[in-house]
Design a protein around this motif. Structure first.
Motif, short mmCIF file in Angstrom:
data_model
loop_
_atom_site.label_atom_id
_atom_site.label_comp_id
_atom_site.label_asym_id
_atom_site.label_seq_id
_atom_site.Cartn_x
_atom_site.Cartn_y
_atom_site.Cartn_z
N THR A 60 7.36 15.98 64.75
CA THR A 60 6.29 16.41 63.64
C THR A 60 5.87 15.03 62.90
O THR A 60 6.56 14.50 62.36
CB THR A 60 6.46 17.47 62.57
OG1 THR A 60 7.04 18.50 63.24
CG2 THR A 60 5.48 17.94 61.75
N VAL A 61 4.58 14.74 62.85
CA VAL A 61 4.13 13.43 62.08
C VAL A 61 3.15 14.27 60.92
O VAL A 61 2.82 15.14 60.95
CB VAL A 61 3.13 12.68 62.84
CG1 VAL A 61 1.90 13.19 63.48
CG2 VAL A 61 2.98 11.27 62.05
N LEU A 62 3.24 13.40 59.83
CA LEU A 62 2.53 13.71 58.64
C LEU A 62 1.25 12.91 58.54
O LEU A 62 1.55 11.74 58.38
CB LEU A 62 3.39 13.42 57.22
CG LEU A 62 4.74 14.37 57.07
CD1 LEU A 62 5.51 14.10 56.04
CD2 LEU A 62 4.24 15.88 57.46
N LEU A 63 0.22 13.59 58.61
CA LEU A 63 -1.22 12.93 58.73
C LEU A 63 -1.70 13.14 57.14
O LEU A 63 -1.07 14.09 56.40
CB LEU A 63 -1.97 13.60 59.72
CG LEU A 63 -1.49 13.57 61.09
CD1 LEU A 63 -2.61 14.24 62.02
CD2 LEU A 63 -1.45 11.91 61.53
N ILE A 64 -2.69 12.33 56.84
CA ILE A 64 -3.35 12.56 55.59
C ILE A 64 -4.97 12.78 55.73
O ILE A 64 -5.47 12.34 56.91
CB ILE A 64 -3.30 11.41 54.46
CG1 ILE A 64 -3.71 10.22 54.96
CG2 ILE A 64 -1.83 11.57 54.10
CD1 ILE A 64 -3.76 9.11 54.28
N LEU A 78 -3.44 8.40 59.54
CA LEU A 78 -2.12 8.28 59.00
C LEU A 78 -2.12 7.31 57.87
O LEU A 78 -3.41 6.66 57.56
CB LEU A 78 -1.46 7.29 60.06
CG LEU A 78 -0.88 7.83 61.23
CD1 LEU A 78 -0.48 6.77 62.49
CD2 LEU A 78 0.08 8.84 61.12
N PRO A 79 -1.28 7.43 56.96
CA PRO A 79 -1.19 6.99 55.58
C PRO A 79 -1.52 5.16 55.66
O PRO A 79 -0.81 4.76 56.58
CB PRO A 79 -0.12 7.16 54.85
CG PRO A 79 0.79 7.86 55.86
CD PRO A 79 0.05 8.17 57.06
N LYS A 80 -2.15 4.68 54.94
CA LYS A 80 -2.09 3.10 55.21
C LYS A 80 -2.74 2.50 53.81
O LYS A 80 -3.09 3.12 52.84
CB LYS A 80 -3.26 2.76 56.17
CG LYS A 80 -4.66 3.07 55.82
CD LYS A 80 -5.54 3.08 57.01
CE LYS A 80 -6.06 4.40 57.43
NZ LYS A 80 -5.74 5.79 57.18
N GLY A 81 -2.20 1.41 53.54
CA GLY A 81 -2.75 0.51 52.63
C GLY A 81 -2.28 -0.72 52.48
O GLY A 81 -1.71 -1.26 53.67
N GLU A 99 3.05 7.00 47.79
CA GLU A 99 1.61 7.26 46.95
C GLU A 99 1.05 8.29 47.67
O GLU A 99 0.29 9.15 46.98
CB GLU A 99 0.85 6.01 46.87
CG GLU A 99 1.35 4.87 45.79
CD GLU A 99 0.89 3.74 45.93
OE1 GLU A 99 1.36 2.73 45.24
OE2 GLU A 99 -0.29 3.48 46.56
N GLU A 100 0.59 8.34 48.72
CA GLU A 100 -0.42 9.06 49.61
C GLU A 100 0.58 10.09 50.36
O GLU A 100 -0.44 11.29 50.40
CB GLU A 100 -1.00 8.07 50.83
CG GLU A 100 -1.58 7.20 50.16
CD GLU A 100 -2.47 6.26 51.40
OE1 GLU A 100 -2.44 6.60 52.52
OE2 GLU A 100 -3.17 5.37 51.00
N VAL A 101 1.54 10.50 50.52
CA VAL A 101 2.27 11.59 51.18
C VAL A 101 3.20 12.31 50.42
O VAL A 101 3.58 13.50 50.38
CB VAL A 101 2.87 11.31 52.40
CG1 VAL A 101 3.29 12.38 53.32
CG2 VAL A 101 1.92 10.42 53.39
N GLY A 102 3.85 11.61 49.28
CA GLY A 102 4.93 12.20 48.48
C GLY A 102 6.23 12.24 49.01
O GLY A 102 6.91 12.93 48.70
N GLU A 147 -4.73 15.23 50.70
CA GLU A 147 -4.19 16.63 51.56
C GLU A 147 -3.24 15.75 52.83
O GLU A 147 -3.68 14.92 53.35
CB GLU A 147 -5.38 17.31 52.21
CG GLU A 147 -4.52 18.60 53.09
CD GLU A 147 -5.82 19.27 53.55
OE1 GLU A 147 -5.43 20.19 54.46
OE2 GLU A 147 -7.10 18.98 53.48
N VAL A 148 -1.88 16.35 52.70
CA VAL A 148 -0.84 16.10 53.75
C VAL A 148 -1.01 17.36 54.89
O VAL A 148 -0.93 18.36 54.37
CB VAL A 148 0.40 15.99 52.96
CG1 VAL A 148 1.56 15.47 54.34
CG2 VAL A 148 0.21 14.77 51.91
#
Length: 186
Positions: A60-64, A78-81, A99-102, A147-148
């Motif tokens: 399982t991967v976590l997307l945003i 995917l989270p990025k920055g 920051e983005e996924v928690g 949203e995750v």
């Protein structure tokens, strides 16, 4: 044709426009055959950015899902920055993840670096795999809560068929990580 290519000489660069994120430059080049020409490029920050592949577990991967002004819609990716000045890319990846996924990650692994439109843009995105996640939230600079969305890696084709999943760096990173996992490597 297997001869070594000689990089063109940069004769001059001139900044055309500068914003808080990038600058547009005219670049005058002279190629080894004597041809001179001018290109325009978008020059971004030297530190680049990170794109994080957070694996909740092996499957399982976590997307945003967040708003993307370029396409004027919500995009699933995917989270990025950006990497801050003096910040290590793995530290930046963990910060962006929090920051983005928690979540934070106990194990961060550099996978590769990607470019987008390298003929015109100097930007590099460093792909980082995040594993052994733990709950940890940092306040980010996002204007609204992100949203995750957990997504099964076995259903990537269904993800890529969605109209709201078109971010090429995310698609490439997910395919590379899935291949590594299938090979038993991470």
């Amino acid at each position: 044709m297997n001869q070594k290519r000689i990089k063109p000489e940069i004769i001059a660069t001139e900044m055309i426009v500068k914003t808080r994120l990038f600058q547009v430059e005219n670049v005058n080049l002279r190629f080894s055959n004597g041809v001179e020409t001018q290109y325009e490029r978008i020059k971004t920050r030297e530190y680049g950015a990170v794109l994080v592949v957070p694996l909740l577990d092996r499957d399982t991967v976590l997307l945003i899902r967040e708003y993307t002004v370029g396409t004027e819609r919500y995009e699933l990716a995917l989270p990025k920055g950006k990497i801050e000045s003096g910040e290590d890319m793995l530290v930046a990846a963990n910060r962006e993840l929090m920051e983005e996924v928690g979540y934070g990650a106990k194990h961060l692994t550099y996978l590769t670096s990607l470019t987008i439109a390298p003929g015109h843009i100097s930007h590099y995105t460093h792909v980082i795999i995040a594993q052994d996640l733990y709950e940890q939230r940092l306040l980010g600079d996002e204007p609204e809560e992100i949203e995750v969305v957990p997504w099964p890696l076995e259903k990537l084709s269904a993800l890529f068929a969605r109209e709201d999943c078109t971010e090429a760096r995310s698609i490439a990173a997910l395919l590379m990580v899935k291949e590594k996992l299938n090979q038993g490597v991470t």
